[in-house]
Design a protein around this motif. Structure first.
Motif, PDB file in Angstrom:
ATOM      1  N   ARG A  36       0.891  -1.257   0.145  1.00 25.92           N
ATOM      2  CA  ARG A  36       0.064  -0.052  -0.042  1.00 25.92           C
ATOM      3  C   ARG A  36       0.871   1.248   0.085  1.00 25.92           C
ATOM      4  NH1 ARG A  36      -5.821   0.367   1.418  1.00 25.92           N
ATOM      5  NH2 ARG A  36      -5.228   2.221   1.267  1.00 25.92           N
ATOM      6  N   VAL A  37       1.850   1.254   0.726  1.00 21.13           N
ATOM      7  CA  VAL A  37       2.870   2.173   0.744  1.00 21.13           C
ATOM      8  C   VAL A  37       3.668   2.560  -0.407  1.00 21.13           C
ATOM      9  CG1 VAL A  37       4.953   3.333   1.898  1.00 21.13           C
ATOM     10  CG2 VAL A  37       3.179   2.126   3.414  1.00 21.13           C
ATOM     11  N   ILE A  38       3.958   1.575  -1.079  1.00 22.36           N
ATOM     12  CA  ILE A  38       4.735   1.427  -2.410  1.00 22.36           C
ATOM     13  C   ILE A  38       3.797   2.150  -3.640  1.00 22.36           C
ATOM     14  CG2 ILE A  38       5.768   0.239  -4.309  1.00 22.36           C
ATOM     15  CD1 ILE A  38       6.893  -1.515  -2.133  1.00 22.36           C
ATOM     16  N   ILE A  39       2.543   1.520  -3.516  1.00 18.42           N
ATOM     17  CA  ILE A  39       1.516   2.058  -4.393  1.00 18.42           C
ATOM     18  C   ILE A  39       1.225   3.652  -4.152  1.00 18.42           C
ATOM     19  CG2 ILE A  39      -0.696   1.874  -4.938  1.00 18.42           C
ATOM     20  CD1 ILE A  39      -0.769  -0.908  -4.586  1.00 18.42           C
ATOM     21  N   GLY A  49       9.932  13.180  -8.981  1.00 22.11           N
ATOM     22  CA  GLY A  49      10.373  11.721  -9.402  1.00 22.11           C
ATOM     23  C   GLY A  49      11.456  11.594  -8.692  1.00 22.11           C
ATOM     24  N   TRP A  50      12.420  12.348  -8.063  1.00 20.48           N
ATOM     25  CA  TRP A  50      13.461  12.068  -7.178  1.00 20.48           C
ATOM     26  C   TRP A  50      12.875  11.841  -5.699  1.00 20.48           C
ATOM     27  CZ3 TRP A  50      17.841  11.000  -8.786  1.00 20.48           C
ATOM     28  CH2 TRP A  50      18.364  11.354  -9.977  1.00 20.48           C
ATOM     29  N   ALA A  51      11.923  12.452  -5.564  1.00 20.42           N
ATOM     30  CA  ALA A  51      11.328  12.391  -4.203  1.00 20.42           C
ATOM     31  C   ALA A  51      10.617  10.964  -4.160  1.00 20.42           C
ATOM     32  CB  ALA A  51      10.314  13.290  -3.847  1.00 20.42           C
ATOM     33  N   LYS A  52      10.077  10.449  -5.184  1.00 19.65           N
ATOM     34  CA  LYS A  52       9.301   9.167  -5.442  1.00 19.65           C
ATOM     35  C   LYS A  52      10.683   8.063  -5.107  1.00 19.65           C
ATOM     36  CE  LYS A  52       5.289  10.318  -7.885  1.00 19.65           C
ATOM     37  NZ  LYS A  52       4.501  10.166  -8.975  1.00 19.65           N
ATOM     38  N   ALA A  53      11.708   8.356  -5.787  1.00 21.88           N
ATOM     39  CA  ALA A  53      12.838   7.512  -6.006  1.00 21.88           C
ATOM     40  C   ALA A  53      13.500   7.316  -4.399  1.00 21.88           C
ATOM     41  CB  ALA A  53      13.947   7.821  -6.896  1.00 21.88           C
ATOM     42  N   GLY A  54      13.421   8.554  -3.819  1.00 19.80           N
ATOM     43  CA  GLY A  54      14.086   8.464  -2.460  1.00 19.80           C
ATOM     44  C   GLY A  54      13.273   7.813  -1.301  1.00 19.80           C
ATOM     45  N   TRP A  55      11.823   7.999  -1.440  1.00 18.15           N
ATOM     46  CA  TRP A  55      11.070   7.346  -0.769  1.00 18.15           C
ATOM     47  C   TRP A  55      10.919   5.665  -1.153  1.00 18.15           C
ATOM     48  CZ3 TRP A  55       9.413   8.375   4.096  1.00 18.15           C
ATOM     49  CH2 TRP A  55       9.012   9.554   4.216  1.00 18.15           C
ATOM     50  N   LEU A  56      10.969   5.320  -2.118  1.00 18.37           N
ATOM     51  CA  LEU A  56      10.784   4.135  -2.480  1.00 18.37           C
ATOM     52  C   LEU A  56      12.553   3.277  -1.980  1.00 18.37           C
ATOM     53  CD1 LEU A  56       9.311   1.769  -4.204  1.00 18.37           C
ATOM     54  CD2 LEU A  56      10.583   2.528  -6.078  1.00 18.37           C
TER      55      LEU A  56
END
Length: 137
Positions: A36-39, A49-56
């Motif tokens: 759920r977190v990844i989705i 995009g960088w924030a998504k990559a960092g969180w992932l």
């Protein structure tokens, strides 16, 4: 032969079965929360995009801490994004149902039918213009 079966039953007590089942369900619950977190990371349109990559990366490298920090920092938004996503899906479904129920008539076919009705005198010019606006919008 029967004695071996009875010993096997005593080697794994009921409490052991209960704890095994409990750990299994906790593991499944953990996987559900993780996905759920990844989705949600990918669903959030406000994140770059960088924030998504960092969180992932954070969630995948240090999973328990990453998920915990993500839920604390962005948990409220997760629910709002989920509601918005469900509403968008519902609107898309309703639009699809309306378009399908309307049939396969194209706008050109509808305009031709309206033009025929106007030429036969069934529709006035004002009614034709109103109907044409509905078809075009």
């Amino acid at each position: 032969m029967m004695a071996g079966y009875v010993e096997l039953a005593y080697d794994y007590p009921v409490l052991g079965v209960f704890l095994s089942v409990l750990w299994f369900f906790l593991w499944v619950l953990w996987l559900v929360v993780l996905f759920r977190v990844i989705i949600d990371i990918f669903r959030d349109r406000k994140l770059s995009g960088w924030a998504k990559a960092g969180w992932l990366l954070f969630v995948l490298v240090v999973p328990f801490l990453g998920v915990l920090v993500y839920v604390i920092a962005r948990g409220r938004g997760m629910g709002e994004r989920e509601v918005k996503h469900v509403q968008e899906q519902q609107q898309a479904f309703e639009s699809y149902v309306r378009d399908t129920a309307r049939g396969s008539k194209s706008s050109a076919d509808e305009l031709t039918a309206l033009s025929d009705l106007r030429s036969k005198g069934v529709l006035s010019d004002a009614e034709f213009e109103r109907a044409k606006e509905k078809v075009l919008h």
